[in-house]
Design a protein around this motif. Structure first.
Motif, mmCIF file in Angstrom:
data_model
loop_
_atom_site.group_PDB
_atom_site.id
_atom_site.type_symbol
_atom_site.label_atom_id
_atom_site.label_comp_id
_atom_site.label_asym_id
_atom_site.label_seq_id
_atom_site.Cartn_x
_atom_site.Cartn_y
_atom_site.Cartn_z
ATOM 1 N N GLY A 48 0.770 -1.235 0.000
ATOM 2 C CA GLY A 48 0.000 0.000 0.000
ATOM 3 C C GLY A 48 0.801 1.284 0.000
ATOM 4 O O GLY A 48 0.309 2.329 0.424
ATOM 5 N N PHE A 49 2.032 1.241 -0.505
ATOM 6 C CA PHE A 49 2.817 2.470 -0.577
ATOM 7 C C PHE A 49 3.801 2.421 -1.732
ATOM 8 O O PHE A 49 3.960 1.399 -2.392
ATOM 9 C CB PHE A 49 3.535 2.772 0.743
ATOM 10 N N GLY A 50 4.454 3.544 -1.964
ATOM 11 C CA GLY A 50 5.443 3.625 -3.024
ATOM 12 C C GLY A 50 6.334 4.837 -2.813
ATOM 13 O O GLY A 50 6.277 5.493 -1.769
ATOM 14 N N PHE A 51 7.142 5.120 -3.837
ATOM 15 C CA PHE A 51 8.076 6.242 -3.777
ATOM 16 C C PHE A 51 8.024 7.009 -5.092
ATOM 17 O O PHE A 51 7.954 6.409 -6.163
ATOM 18 C CB PHE A 51 9.503 5.747 -3.536
ATOM 19 N N ILE A 52 8.049 8.323 -4.979
ATOM 20 C CA ILE A 52 8.075 9.216 -6.132
ATOM 21 C C ILE A 52 9.439 9.884 -6.167
ATOM 22 O O ILE A 52 9.913 10.396 -5.148
ATOM 23 C CB ILE A 52 6.980 10.298 -6.004
ATOM 24 N N ARG A 53 10.066 9.896 -7.331
ATOM 25 C CA ARG A 53 11.341 10.610 -7.504
ATOM 26 C C ARG A 53 11.026 11.966 -8.127
ATOM 27 O O ARG A 53 10.483 12.028 -9.237
ATOM 28 C CB ARG A 53 12.295 9.821 -8.388
ATOM 29 N N ASP A 54 11.355 13.041 -7.418
ATOM 30 C CA ASP A 54 11.063 14.369 -7.953
ATOM 31 C C ASP A 54 12.108 14.759 -9.002
ATOM 32 O O ASP A 54 13.037 14.003 -9.296
ATOM 33 C CB ASP A 54 10.925 15.410 -6.831
ATOM 34 N N GLU A 55 11.942 15.950 -9.551
ATOM 35 C CA GLU A 55 12.812 16.400 -10.642
ATOM 36 C C GLU A 55 14.255 16.633 -10.218
ATOM 37 O O GLU A 55 15.138 16.725 -11.055
ATOM 38 C CB GLU A 55 12.218 17.658 -11.273
#
Length: 68
Positions: A14-21
């Motif tokens: 139920g989760f994840g990771f976002i890589r920003d710019e």
């Protein structure tokens, strides 16, 4: 509002990771996803989000899908 791509997803947890710019990874929980079904998200999709600080590191809130 920052944007980035979904770097990793752990659908079963139920989760994840976002890589920003800038390359920083932000944790996000399924409850932070708006306007999309968490289980249908895929790695590499572009999203925008609110960057938040938590005691464990960068966190993303109000995650919205930019790519369909």
């Amino acid at each position: 509002m920052p944007s980035g791509t979904i770097a990793r997803l752990l659908i079963d947890k139920g989760f994840g990771f976002i890589r920003d710019e800038t390359g920083v990874e932000h944790f996000f929980h399924r409850s932070a996803v708006r306007g999309a079904v968490f289980e249908l998200l895929r790695e590499g999709q572009r999203v925008e989000f609110n960057a938040e600080d938590s005691g464990k590191g960068p966190r993303a809130g109000d995650v919205r899908l930019l790519d369909a």
